[in-house]
Design a protein around this motif. Structure first.
Motif, short mmCIF file in Angstrom:
data_model
loop_
_atom_site.label_atom_id
_atom_site.label_comp_id
_atom_site.label_asym_id
_atom_site.label_seq_id
_atom_site.Cartn_x
_atom_site.Cartn_y
_atom_site.Cartn_z
N VAL A 181 -53.09 65.05 34.57
CA VAL A 181 -53.29 64.84 36.01
C VAL A 181 -54.74 64.41 36.22
O VAL A 181 -55.66 65.08 35.76
CB VAL A 181 -52.98 66.13 36.80
CG1 VAL A 181 -53.35 65.97 38.26
CG2 VAL A 181 -51.50 66.48 36.66
N ARG A 182 -54.90 63.24 36.88
CA ARG A 182 -56.24 62.66 37.01
C ARG A 182 -56.58 62.49 38.48
O ARG A 182 -55.96 61.70 39.17
CB ARG A 182 -56.29 61.28 36.36
CG ARG A 182 -56.05 61.25 34.88
CD ARG A 182 -57.36 61.39 34.11
NE ARG A 182 -57.15 62.18 32.93
CZ ARG A 182 -57.47 63.47 32.83
NH1 ARG A 182 -58.01 64.11 33.82
NH2 ARG A 182 -57.24 64.13 31.71
N GLY A 183 -57.56 63.26 38.97
CA GLY A 183 -58.07 63.06 40.32
C GLY A 183 -57.01 63.11 41.40
O GLY A 183 -57.01 62.31 42.33
N LEU A 184 -56.09 64.08 41.30
CA LEU A 184 -54.96 64.15 42.23
C LEU A 184 -55.42 64.55 43.64
O LEU A 184 -56.13 65.54 43.81
CB LEU A 184 -53.93 65.15 41.72
CG LEU A 184 -52.68 65.32 42.57
CD1 LEU A 184 -51.85 64.06 42.55
CD2 LEU A 184 -51.87 66.52 42.11
N ARG A 185 -55.01 63.74 44.61
CA ARG A 185 -55.32 64.04 46.01
C ARG A 185 -54.04 64.06 46.81
O ARG A 185 -53.19 63.19 46.65
CB ARG A 185 -56.25 62.97 46.61
CG ARG A 185 -57.63 63.01 46.00
CD ARG A 185 -58.51 61.90 46.52
NE ARG A 185 -59.80 61.98 45.85
CZ ARG A 185 -60.78 62.80 46.25
NH1 ARG A 185 -60.63 63.54 47.32
NH2 ARG A 185 -61.90 62.87 45.57
N LEU A 186 -53.90 65.08 47.70
CA LEU A 186 -52.76 65.11 48.60
C LEU A 186 -53.25 65.40 50.01
O LEU A 186 -54.26 66.09 50.20
CB LEU A 186 -51.75 66.20 48.20
CG LEU A 186 -50.88 65.87 47.00
CD1 LEU A 186 -51.32 66.68 45.81
CD2 LEU A 186 -49.43 66.11 47.32
N GLY A 187 -52.52 64.86 50.98
CA GLY A 187 -52.91 65.09 52.37
C GLY A 187 -51.70 65.26 53.25
O GLY A 187 -50.57 65.00 52.86
N SER A 219 -57.93 67.62 38.38
CA SER A 219 -57.58 67.01 37.08
C SER A 219 -57.33 68.09 36.05
O SER A 219 -58.03 69.11 36.03
CB SER A 219 -58.72 66.12 36.57
OG SER A 219 -59.06 65.14 37.52
N PHE A 220 -56.30 67.90 35.22
CA PHE A 220 -56.11 68.78 34.07
C PHE A 220 -55.20 68.10 33.05
O PHE A 220 -54.53 67.11 33.38
CB PHE A 220 -55.53 70.14 34.48
CG PHE A 220 -54.22 70.07 35.19
CD1 PHE A 220 -53.03 69.98 34.49
CD2 PHE A 220 -54.17 70.12 36.59
CE1 PHE A 220 -51.81 69.93 35.16
CE2 PHE A 220 -52.96 70.07 37.26
CZ PHE A 220 -51.78 69.97 36.54
N ASP A 221 -55.20 68.63 31.84
CA ASP A 221 -54.34 68.13 30.78
C ASP A 221 -53.46 69.27 30.29
O ASP A 221 -53.91 70.42 30.24
CB ASP A 221 -55.17 67.64 29.57
CG ASP A 221 -55.82 66.30 29.86
OD1 ASP A 221 -55.33 65.61 30.78
OD2 ASP A 221 -56.80 65.96 29.19
N LEU A 222 -52.24 68.92 29.91
CA LEU A 222 -51.35 69.94 29.38
C LEU A 222 -50.68 69.37 28.14
O LEU A 222 -50.07 68.31 28.19
CB LEU A 222 -50.30 70.30 30.45
CG LEU A 222 -49.29 71.38 30.12
CD1 LEU A 222 -49.99 72.69 29.79
CD2 LEU A 222 -48.35 71.59 31.29
N ARG A 223 -50.83 70.08 27.04
CA ARG A 223 -50.24 69.61 25.80
C ARG A 223 -48.85 70.19 25.62
O ARG A 223 -48.48 71.16 26.26
CB ARG A 223 -51.12 69.99 24.60
CG ARG A 223 -52.46 69.33 24.66
CD ARG A 223 -53.26 69.44 23.40
NE ARG A 223 -54.49 68.67 23.57
CZ ARG A 223 -54.56 67.36 23.39
NH1 ARG A 223 -53.50 66.68 22.99
NH2 ARG A 223 -55.69 66.73 23.60
N LYS A 224 -48.09 69.57 24.70
CA LYS A 224 -46.72 70.02 24.41
C LYS A 224 -46.70 71.49 24.06
O LYS A 224 -47.54 71.96 23.28
CB LYS A 224 -46.16 69.22 23.23
CG LYS A 224 -45.33 68.07 23.68
CD LYS A 224 -44.59 67.47 22.52
CE LYS A 224 -43.89 66.21 22.98
NZ LYS A 224 -43.64 65.28 21.91
N GLY A 225 -45.75 72.22 24.64
CA GLY A 225 -45.55 73.61 24.27
C GLY A 225 -46.62 74.56 24.78
O GLY A 225 -46.61 75.75 24.44
#
Lengths: 549, 315
Positions: free
Chosen positions: A13-19, A39-45
């Motif tokens: 997830v890169r620079g996610l913005r919601l409004g 922003s965050f990263d999630l690896r398999k498992g």
């Protein structure tokens, strides 16, 4: 960390913005931003925990992993890369192809998230069938296997039941089975145990944790309870007002938090109240109480007592009779047998048999302040009503007294003319406390007054209760299912189970072994703020203690 | 659940009995008198007394009520005071006509209303939704006689394609009958469609905002499948109830339409009987109307019970 076969994270997830699109009258619509570039990263498992109070944007971020935005919410910026592909840029058909196939969702209230019109089994396999991931026969076999893995009773026939025919804990497990059935790469768990009793929660948590481990799916686990997240997550992201406060490995967040807000979250379990020994005798006393709703018995032979200026915590899971006990104490439900005494005198069992003085001395504080206040009255009207009713105050005198009470609950006279809708949850509960104080009571019956509040707000309310007790020698009968609260405020403890009192006494002895079986289960089920608590608790249960739920 | 349905059936009979008491009692306390009206100028006290004796009006109220009730239980509604003919025969004929009109209107209106409601939900807040809403509201806002005369003006006077009056006879074939009643059917469809359409739309939208519909979305189901498979079963109960209400209206509430189109249905039969104070006919019509109303609502309630999984499969 040799858990990846290549370097690319499963979800990035890169620079996610919601409004939310706001329509103020007379102005062009504008977007009010709710999530500001996360922003965050999630690896398999792996499992990422998202934590924060309500309004922090946890669920919103979780749903973005399915390219979904709730209601008027819309994704206004950033990228959600699933295996390198930005799913936000897909057309509707493309998004549908991901939802329920590659990414699945487990909702907070499974009771509401299952369609009441269909059997559980059909709902569990629906996504798998619709996405063509298995034949009906294969999917059925899968579902039964998942039911078995998640510890559901009679897994072969469980799917033939309707949602209303099974318990809340079982529904939450079935929802997990529904998410696992298509064998997704990622599951978003949105507060899956928040609506459950603590003794049920531990079983569901264990089932989810082992399911994640055995299927190797990645997961985003959303909760407002850091102690819960710490059991499941590899990494934790702390969110506040749509921004990242702190992000790192779970152990580091729990044991060495850096941000002040995270330190508060970890510490909220650390309110301590030193137990005061029982001294002033039996100020409030219920003896041999039997009560029933119609012909359904709810309480049988409950006897307990409380000293002046002390707190009695009544604990137990939902349906154990805690709230009924409060209704008997207030006279709302006359007992079939037994007596209620206050300050050495018997109270009439029925509400309409009690005098104004009786009523004044016992006041209630409710779990949901919204429903306990008239939304069309100002704070002054709400708090002023008992002042007029019990003490005959009117006009300027009343206003001055309300302002005085507002000071005592740390709100101040600026709140006099506000309406409940203009207050936050914690402020509303403070107003409810001020209203109870206005009567100048001796005993406050508090029915889960903090369970609908965010942890830090709840901690503030608990401190307020403690301070008021010291200043006014108030007695509290404090109904709760949260043993951390018991540790924080109680002098004596009553444990209820299926309408009976299974344990009663000063806190120090009531919460010290040897326990009866139920109290033991209850105590063992309370999540503790340390990594590895769940594994230890599961091991303990496996070693012979009867499983709850 | 069977107990619940049996209870509902029993309640219907109690209601029907109560309405028989109300109808009989209500007519009993009405001012005016058949004999006086019937005799007109020649109403001497002796003549009035004779007629009252002839019709059995000298007997006590309770006796007459019980006699009336016992007759109805055997299918005998008594004789018309005005014509002297047995009411049951005439009533059966008129009721058949009314049911034909109502059935023809219902067969068109119910699927159309429910379908339009679903279409409005699918295209929610878009042009189609607004158009459906505005047109159906316009139709329901106009009085039924106005719609009736408008249809006559356009489809009979200006472009003579439809039949008028809509009077049907025993010898007509079904097709001829349907052609004859086209205009009153169209009027009734226009009048009752909005109510059902809007309730369908509201009930579906209510269901669409539930968490389990979000679950359906997050399973990757298409919007159509979500609406038809997941939402509709849960919206059935309110839709069934409003359809039943409208069916009842189609049978018992169409007096004005029948009068405008000169249609020999129950409504006109009752109105004619009221003008000549032919009380046995009025009573019989009232009771039949009550029975139809109660029966339709009972059917709706039983169906609502049957479509509710909580009641079908109690824990």
């Amino acid at each position: 960390m040799a858990d990846t076969d290549h370097d690319r994270p499963l979800l990035s997830v890169r620079g996610l913005r919601l409004g939310v699109r706001a329509h103020a009258s007379g102005e062009p619509p504008r977007d009010v931003e709710i999530v500001h570039g996360v922003s965050f990263d999630l690896r398999k498992g792996r499992v990422l925990g998202l934590i924060g109070e309500s309004g922090a944007g946890k669920s919103t971020i979780g749903l973005a992993a399915l390219a979904h935005a709730r209601g008027a919410m819309r994704i206004t910026g950033g990228e959600v890369l699933l295996d390198g592909e930005n799913i936000l840029a897909l057309d509707n058909a493309g998004k549908r192809g991901i939802r329920g196939a590659r990414v699945c969702y487990v909702a907070q209230s499974a009771a509401a998230a299952f369609n009441p019109a269909f059997r559980l089994g059909d709902q569990v396999i629906e996504a798998t069938l619709r996405h063509g991931l298995a034949t009906r026969a294969e999917a059925r076999v899968r579902a039964v296997g998942l039911f078995r893995m998640l510890g559901l009773p009679a897994p072969e026939t469980f799917g033939r039941r309707f949602p209303h025919e099974v318990s809340g804990g079982q529904l939450q497990r079935a929802m997990t089975a529904m998410a696992l059935c298509p064998r997704p790469e990622l599951i978003v768990f949105d507060e899956p145990t928040t609506a459950l009793d603590v003794t049920t929660q531990i079983g569901v948590l264990a089932a989810i944790k082992s399911a994640i481990a055995r299927t190797g799916t990645a997961a985003i686990y959303i909760s407002h309870d850091l102690a819960v997240v710490a059991q499941i997550a590899d990494d934790i992201m702390v969110l506040r007002n749509g921004e990242t406060v702190e992000y790192g490995p779970a152990r580091q967040i729990v044991e060495r938090p850096v941000a002040a807000y995270t330190r508060d979250l970890v510490r909220q379990h650390e309110i301590r109240h030193d137990e005061v020994p029982d001294q002033s005798g039996r100020f409030f006393e219920m003896t041999g109480i039997f009560a029933s709703y119609g012909s359904v018995p709810v309480l049988s032979d409950v006897s307990l007592h409380l000293s002046k200026g002390q707190t009695l915590a009544v604990v137990g899971e939902s349906g154990s009779g805690k709230s009924t006990l409060a209704r008997v104490a207030t006279g709302l439900l006359p007992p079939r047998q037994g007596t209620v005494r206050l300050d050495g005198a018997d109270l009439p069992p029925r509400l309409n048999g009690r005098s104004k003085a009786h009523l004044r001395r016992i006041q209630m504080i409710y779990q949901i302040p919204d429903t306990a206040m008239n939304p069309r009255q100002t704070v002054e009207d709400i708090i002023g009503r008992p002042l007029t009713f019990y003490h005959g105050l009117r006009g300027a005198q009343k206003r001055a007294r309300v302002a005085d009470l507002l000071e005592q609950i740390d709100l101040g006279p600026a709140f006099l003319d506000r309406y409940p809708a203009e207050l936050s949850g914690g402020q509303k509960q403070r107003v409810a406390i001020a209203r109870a104080l206005a009567a100048e009571p001796d005993l406050l019956i508090c029915d889960e007054p903090t369970s609908a509040l965010d942890p830090l707000v709840a901690a503030g309310i608990l401190r307020l209760f403690l301070r008021l007790q010291q200043e006014r020698q108030l007695s509290y009968m404090f109904i709760t299912h949260d043993l951390a609260i018991v540790q924080a405020i109680a002098d004596s403890v009553a444990v209820m189970h299926r309408g009976r009192l299974v344990r009663f006494g000063p806190r120090s002895s009531a919460l010290r072994p040897p326990f009866d079986a139920y109290t033991d289960t209850l105590l063992a089920s309370v999540p503790q703020m340390r990594v590895g608590w769940l594994d230890a608790a599961i091991a303990r249960q496996a070693a012979g203690v009867a499983s709850p739920d | 659940m069977p107990a619940r349905i049996i209870g509902r059936l029993l309640l219907s009979f109690v209601l029907l009995w109560a309405s028989s008491v109300l109808i009989f009692g209500g007519i009993e306390v009405l001012p005016g008198d058949f004999a006086t009206t019937y005799l007109g100028q020649s109403a001497t006290p002796q003549a009035i007394a004779n007629i009252r004796l002839e019709l059995g009006l000298d007997r006590p109220v309770v006796t007459r009520y019980l006699g009336w009730l016992a007759g109805i239980a055997q299918g005998d509604f008594g004789r018309s005071w005005a014509s002297g003919q047995p009411i049951a025969e005439q009533l059966g004929h008129r009721l058949g006509n009314s049911l034909l009109l109502a059935a023809a209107a219902a067969v068109i209106a119910v699927p159309l209303a429910v379908g339009l409601g679903i279409v409005a939900v699918i295209f929610r807040d878009r042009l189609i939704d607004r158009l459906i809403n505005i047109l159906s509201l316009a139709a329901v806002s106009l009085p039924e006689f106005f719609i009736a005369y408008l249809l006559i003006l356009v489809l009979v006077v200006q472009h003579p394609v439809a039949a008028f009056p809509a009077t049907i006879y025993g010898g007509m074939s079904l097709f001829e009958k349907l052609h004859t009643i086209a205009l009153p059917v169209a009027t009734l469809v226009l009048v009752c469609i909005a109510h059902m359409m809007r309730m369908t739309r509201a009930a579906l939208l209510n269901v669409l905002s539930t968490p389990y519909m979000e679950t359906a979305t997050l399973k990757g189901l298409s919007r159509l499948r979500a609406i038809f498979v997941h939402a509709t079963p849960n919206a059935l109960a309110p839709i069934i109830n409003v359809v039943a209400l409208n069916l009842a209206y189609l049978v018992v509430g169409v007096v004005v339409v029948e009068v405008v189109f000169v249609y020999p249905g129950m409504g006109q039969y009752m109105v004619d009987a009221v003008t000549v104070r032919d009380l046995p006919v009025v009573q019989a019509c009232g009771l039949v109307f009550a029975a139809i109303y109660i029966a339709l609502n009972m059917i709706a309630d039983v169906l609502s019970i049957l479509v509710n999984p909580r009641l079908r499969h109690p824990r």
